[in-house]
Design a protein around this motif. Structure first.
Motif, mmCIF file in Angstrom:
data_model
loop_
_atom_site.group_PDB
_atom_site.id
_atom_site.type_symbol
_atom_site.label_atom_id
_atom_site.label_comp_id
_atom_site.label_asym_id
_atom_site.label_seq_id
_atom_site.Cartn_x
_atom_site.Cartn_y
_atom_site.Cartn_z
ATOM 1 N N UNK A 171 0.845 -1.198 0.000
ATOM 2 C CA UNK A 171 0.000 0.000 0.000
ATOM 3 C C UNK A 171 0.881 1.248 0.000
ATOM 4 N N UNK A 172 0.551 2.180 -0.902
ATOM 5 C CA UNK A 172 1.348 3.391 -1.039
ATOM 6 C C UNK A 172 2.300 3.362 -2.221
ATOM 7 N N UNK A 173 2.466 2.194 -2.836
ATOM 8 C CA UNK A 173 3.313 2.103 -4.027
ATOM 9 C C UNK A 173 2.504 1.491 -5.168
ATOM 10 N N UNK A 174 2.742 1.966 -6.388
ATOM 11 C CA UNK A 174 1.972 1.434 -7.494
ATOM 12 C C UNK A 174 2.582 1.771 -8.833
ATOM 13 N N UNK A 175 2.068 1.100 -9.855
ATOM 14 C CA UNK A 175 2.470 1.363 -11.237
ATOM 15 C C UNK A 175 1.217 1.572 -12.072
ATOM 16 N N UNK A 176 1.362 2.376 -13.129
ATOM 17 C CA UNK A 176 0.254 2.636 -14.039
ATOM 18 C C UNK A 176 0.747 2.717 -15.464
ATOM 19 N N UNK A 177 -0.125 2.412 -16.399
ATOM 20 C CA UNK A 177 0.237 2.384 -17.809
ATOM 21 C C UNK A 177 -0.706 3.274 -18.595
ATOM 22 N N UNK A 178 -0.230 3.776 -19.718
ATOM 23 C CA UNK A 178 -1.074 4.526 -20.651
ATOM 24 C C UNK A 178 -0.414 4.496 -22.019
ATOM 25 N N UNK A 179 -1.222 4.711 -23.054
ATOM 26 C CA UNK A 179 -0.726 4.741 -24.426
ATOM 27 C C UNK A 179 -1.273 5.936 -25.166
ATOM 28 N N UNK A 180 -0.757 6.156 -26.376
ATOM 29 C CA UNK A 180 -1.253 7.274 -27.180
ATOM 30 C C UNK A 180 -0.718 7.179 -28.596
ATOM 31 N N UNK A 181 -1.213 8.072 -29.444
ATOM 32 C CA UNK A 181 -0.648 8.292 -30.778
ATOM 33 C C UNK A 181 -0.675 9.787 -31.046
ATOM 34 N N UNK A 182 0.175 10.217 -32.002
ATOM 35 C CA UNK A 182 0.174 11.644 -32.372
ATOM 36 C C UNK A 182 0.611 11.784 -33.820
ATOM 37 N N UNK A 183 0.366 12.964 -34.368
ATOM 38 C CA UNK A 183 0.588 13.229 -35.779
ATOM 39 C C UNK A 183 2.059 13.540 -36.068
ATOM 40 N N UNK A 184 2.490 13.228 -37.301
ATOM 41 C CA UNK A 184 3.808 13.627 -37.801
ATOM 42 C C UNK A 184 3.587 14.707 -38.847
ATOM 43 N N UNK A 185 3.234 15.866 -38.392
ATOM 44 C CA UNK A 185 2.825 16.925 -39.305
ATOM 45 C C UNK A 185 1.363 16.772 -39.656
ATOM 46 N N UNK A 186 0.780 17.843 -40.108
ATOM 47 C CA UNK A 186 -0.631 17.820 -40.472
ATOM 48 C C UNK A 186 -0.801 18.162 -41.941
ATOM 49 N N UNK A 187 -1.733 17.471 -42.580
ATOM 50 C CA UNK A 187 -2.011 17.826 -43.970
ATOM 51 C C UNK A 187 -2.903 19.057 -44.046
ATOM 52 N N UNK A 188 -3.331 19.553 -42.884
ATOM 53 C CA UNK A 188 -4.214 20.722 -42.832
ATOM 54 C C UNK A 188 -3.348 21.986 -42.806
ATOM 55 N N UNK A 189 -3.149 22.584 -43.961
ATOM 56 C CA UNK A 189 -2.387 23.826 -44.050
ATOM 57 C C UNK A 189 -3.236 24.962 -43.478
ATOM 58 N N UNK A 190 -2.604 25.856 -42.714
ATOM 59 C CA UNK A 190 -3.354 26.916 -42.049
ATOM 60 C C UNK A 190 -4.112 27.785 -43.046
ATOM 61 N N UNK A 191 -3.506 28.062 -44.197
ATOM 62 C CA UNK A 191 -4.283 28.696 -45.265
ATOM 63 C C UNK A 191 -4.226 27.767 -46.475
ATOM 64 N N UNK A 192 -5.349 27.243 -46.905
ATOM 65 C CA UNK A 192 -5.363 26.217 -47.957
ATOM 66 C C UNK A 192 -4.722 26.713 -49.250
ATOM 67 N N UNK A 193 -3.828 25.878 -49.803
ATOM 68 C CA UNK A 193 -3.203 26.195 -51.088
ATOM 69 C C UNK A 193 -2.591 24.918 -51.643
ATOM 70 N N UNK A 194 -2.147 24.960 -52.878
ATOM 71 C CA UNK A 194 -1.582 23.783 -53.537
ATOM 72 C C UNK A 194 -0.056 23.803 -53.539
ATOM 73 N N UNK A 195 0.552 24.749 -52.857
ATOM 74 C CA UNK A 195 2.010 24.874 -52.869
ATOM 75 C C UNK A 195 2.640 23.937 -51.834
ATOM 76 N N UNK A 196 3.936 23.659 -51.967
ATOM 77 C CA UNK A 196 4.599 22.766 -51.013
ATOM 78 C C UNK A 196 4.530 23.305 -49.584
#
Length: 862
Positions: free
Chosen positions: A486-511
């Motif tokens: 009692x008083x000691x413990x372990x916990x687990x968690x997971x996640x995922x995240x993006x490697x850049x977003x395809x959502x450009x802040x102002x939409x355009x066709x440029x690189x």
């Protein structure tokens, strides 16, 4: 794959990877595609392709990539030779300061600056009338002015600016700028914003104090929950926090006699700042140059334009002299743009075999006084939850409101850290109800690779299962979970995240990213790119890519970055995009030049270009390396003699991704990283003090281009999550306080609690490499994803230690004590142990969870 520690030799060549994508024959095209025949044809990925359509050479051997190289800028930083914005001093430079509101909400009746302007050494004062144009990082939510023209919306909102001969004189002049206010009712919490739409915080909102509302549903959520063997509900509160970078915001503006503006700024989005300067100042974009000096930390806090940049530029235009503005630490706290406070309510279902069913989320977000990235935040709070786990049906309803507090924006792991905390705690509660190990629940629901999430996001590589294996092994989970005293413990968690977003802040066709690469006949390469290095090491990554492709030493490569006059556009450091996107652009440029060099030498030696190797400063033929060999300098000269001046350009544009519905592109990314944490805690039930002793971090970053940098990002992310869990609170006096509503409780590094080295747990970084088919050499992000699981892993560990559920941040002693005193925590602790101890691995434990409702813990909480 775990990276070698500092005392281990670097790997030789291309070590086997854990998660190289399986190859399956496509009957339609006869080409190899990752995945399998059971995937829809439109979902099948092409073979690993690099910019320009060139595939990665099979079994490629690396000489620089994957080695434990130092950062190319590291020596300059540690020796004090690096130039930050505040180090810049131009001839005849003035200093400016901002006059800020003392009210959380007030009309500006009158501003009188005559007394300030009469002071010797004061050169100019500007107000909102001088900068009336509205701006904002998102084109559809342009609701800020550099200086408030008619109304102040939070304590600290900028109202006027003064330029003087010194900082001290500018501070004195501020005292002589007199502002007459008409105070208005202040809104300081989510409920007040919803209950009093007539107390309009931001007039740009079309509906009361609503900033953004998103409601999306995928599948039959109610049906899935009704058919679950157990349903758990929970309410959570994630407290706001701020970035606290070492370097405050600073800029220097110089408007010269030709009408050309140069701005040096500690920004992390030079390109967007360049665009907004042109808009607000009414100066043509081609007459503006933005230069980013070395940045002393940002974490998202410098990812949009701020008042100081517009004001310094305007004052320079008025005075004809350079103007510097440096924020004080208190001003940094009020500039903010940090983590949104969120109230989260979840209902989640599970079957006896551990399969997750339906997820129902309601989220309320405190956005502060302006929009910032709030439109994206509202979507991210729901869209980025649908991996690394499969779920049959998912619904989220997310509402962001305006309040009379500093504006919230993007902080490391933008928009998705808060929901991840709630959801990972939900999974632990579900695992306890059915009597199954929480790692096993996560393992059974892993979404896998080369698939799609319930909301239509494309998953390519996925090393989440290996991440779980790594933290389970390294932490000795099976021996510790539900078995420590009692008083000691372990916990687990997971996640995922993006490697850049395809959502450009102002939409355009440029690189989204571009690179220019120049080779000199001396054997030197120069990389020109708009990327913003904010400490994460993107400059070093670019140098390593060029060194790998052209056989150069890192010392023979110079990176010129974040100067809008000299470099092609890169959109900046946000959404963990730089390694993936500018890395691909750099690889494109480097391989074009490598092909020229290899073609030249192949023609000279009468061999195939594929037989030419460039490595370690030497160019040779693998057919006869002793005879057919020269230095890369000589190879460059031979190529220049054949082709002319050597240079190339490379670029990257994200493919079109996301679901076919409104908002379906927000959260879509060309690749996702995956993470698992195990935290270990020691708790004192008498004082409520919790010590986090260890955090094991396993992160799937694709290929680790620089293992040292990846480990540093993993440890920094885990530290920041730990800090938010245990220490940080960016809170303000409530409206009920008669004197000073909206005042920050502690706008200094003395009062705002962040952990020191003595508080920080041991952090163990475990690199997992899944080698993504679309990243540069297979790389994905490592800068934000490793933060997400820290908070829920600690919360779950506290439950394992004490039998209480910490569903509200931070987990400080008074809160832990109140939870311990609210019920029989020791009995809950013993009951949780009994459930796991007596339950078969695949079945329901002694809790009796089932459709009868015995396992529907908190089903009505939402």
């Amino acid at each position: 794959m775990k990276a070698p520690r500092n005392n281990e030799p670097p790997p030789k060549g291309d070590a086997p990877r854990k998660r190289d994508a399986p190859q399956a024959e496509s009957t339609a095209t006869g080409m190899k595609v990752p995945g399998g025949r059971d995937m829809p044809r439109e979902d099948r990925l092409k073979p690993p392709q690099w910019p320009g359509g060139r595939a990665q050479p099979p079994g490629a051997s690396f000489h620089v990539i994957g080695r434990r190289n130092r950062k190319i800028e590291g020596l300059a930083k540690v020796t004090g030779r690096a130039i930050y914005a505040d180090d810049i001093a131009l001839p005849r430079m003035l200093h400016a300061k901002l006059k800020r509101s003392i009210h959380a909400h007030a009309r500006i009746v009158r501003i009188d600056a005559r007394e300030a302007l009469a002071m010797p050494g004061v050169h100019a004062v500007i107000t909102g009338r001088d900068l009336p144009e509205y701006f904002g990082i998102i084109p559809w939510t342009q609701d800020e002015q550099a200086l408030c023209e008619t109304k102040a919306r939070y304590v600290g909102d900028a109202i006027a600016a003064v330029a003087a001969d010194s900082e001290w004189l500018a501070e004195e002049a501020l005292k002589r700028i007199h502002v007459e206010y008409e105070p208005l009712p202040a809104i300081t919490c989510i409920d007040e914003a919803l209950e009093h739409p007539e107390w309009r915080v931001n007039e740009k909102s079309s509906e009361g104090n609503l900033s953004k509302h998103v409601h999306l549903e995928f599948g039959d959520v109610d049906g899935e929950l009704a058919g679950s063997d157990a349903v758990v509900g929970g309410d959570y509160w994630y407290e706001g926090s701020t970035h606290a970078p070492i370097e405050p915001h600073c800029c220097v503006a110089d408007f010269d006699a030709t009408g050309f503006l140069t701005l040096y700024s500690s920004t992390q989005v030079a390109h967007y700042l360049h665009r907004d300067l042109a808009k607000v100042l009414g100066v043509k974009a081609q007459r503006i140059r933005v230069i980013q000096p070395v940045v002393g930390g940002a974490f998202g806090g410098k990812s949009e334009p701020f008042s100081l940049e517009f004001c310094a530029a305007k004052l320079s235009m008025q005075t004809g002299r350079p103007v510097k503005i440096l924020y004080t630490r208190e001003e940094v706290f009020y500039a903010h743009r940090g983590r949104h406070p969120m109230r989260l309510c979840y209902r989640t279902g599970i079957r006896r075999d551990g399969t997750l069913t339906g997820v129902d989320a309601r989220i309320a977000i405190d956005g502060g006084a302006y929009s910032s990235f709030g439109l994206v935040t509202t979507y991210y709070s729901g869209q980025l939850l649908t991996a690394p786990y499969r779920m049959s049906a998912y619904r989220f309803d997310s509402t962001r409101v305006f309040t009379n507090k500093p504006c919230c924006g993007p902080k490391r792991g933008h928009g998705s850290v808060q929901p991840r905390f709630a959801f990972e705690c939900q999974i632990d509660k579900l695992a306890e109800v059915i009597g199954m190990d929480p790692i096993e629940v996560r393992r059974r629901n892993s979404i896998g690779e080369h698939t799609r999430t319930v909301n239509g996001m494309r998953i390519t590589s996925n090393g989440f299962a290996e991440c779980l294996d790594e933290v389970e092994r390294a932490s000795d989970w099976k021996r510790k979970f539900r078995r420590l005293p009692y008083g000691r413990g372990v916990g687990v968690a997971g996640s995922m995240y993006i490697s850049g977003t395809n959502y450009c802040i102002y939409p355009n066709e440029m690189p989204q990213s571009g690179v220019q690469l120049k080779l000199d006949r001396s054997g030197r390469a120069t990389v020109f790119c708009g990327a913003s290095d904010i400490g994460q090491g993107v400059d070093s990554v670019l140098a390593m890519i060029v060194a790998e492709e052209l056989g150069l030493d890192l010392g023979d490569i110079r990176v010129v970055a974040a100067d809008t006059d000299l470099t092609p556009v890169d959109l900046g450091s946000y959404s963990s995009r730089e390694t993936f996107m500018v890395g691909n652009a750099c690889l494109d440029a480097a391989r074009k030049l490598r092909e020229q060099v290899a073609g030249t030498l192949a023609a000279r030696w009468g061999c195939a270009a594929s037989e030419i190797t460039l490595a370690g400063g030497v160019a040779c033929s693998v057919r006869d390396p002793e005879r057919e060999c020269m230095s890369v300098r000589e190879a460059f000269q031979a190529t220049e003699a054949r082709h002319g001046t050597l240079g190339s350009v490379g670029w990257y544009q994200s493919p079109k991704l996301g679901g076919d519905y409104r908002g379906g592109t927000i959260g879509a990314s060309p690749a996702y990283s995956f993470t698992a944490h195990v935290a270990e805690v020691e708790c004192d039930p008498e004082t409520g003090f919790v010590r986090v002793s260890n955090i094991w971090v396993a992160h799937d970053c694709g290929r680790a281009l620089s293992p040292v940098a990846v480990e540093g990002q993993m440890e920094g992310s885990a530290y920041m999550g730990f800090a938010e869990a245990m220490f940080e609170q960016h809170v303000f006096k409530p409206a009920a306080v008669h004197h000073g509503p909206g005042l920050h409780d502690g706008p200094s590094l003395l009062d705002y609690r962040i952990p020191t080295s003595l508080d920080t747990p041991d952090l163990v970084s475990l690199i997992v490499e899944s080698v993504d088919p679309e990243g540069p050499y297979g790389a994905k992000e490592a800068g934000e994803g490793p933060l997400h699981p820290s908070v829920p892993a600690i919360a779950n560990a506290i439950h394992d230690a004490l039998g209480i559920r910490c569903d509200r941040l931070p987990f400080h002693p008074p809160r832990v004590l109140s939870l311990l005193r609210a019920g029989d925590a020791r009995a809950a602790w013993e009951k949780a142990r009994g459930r796991v101890a007596t339950a078969p691995v695949a079945g329901v434990g002694g809790s009796g969870a089932g459709r009868s409702g015995a396992g529907r813990s908190g089903a009505g909480a939402c």
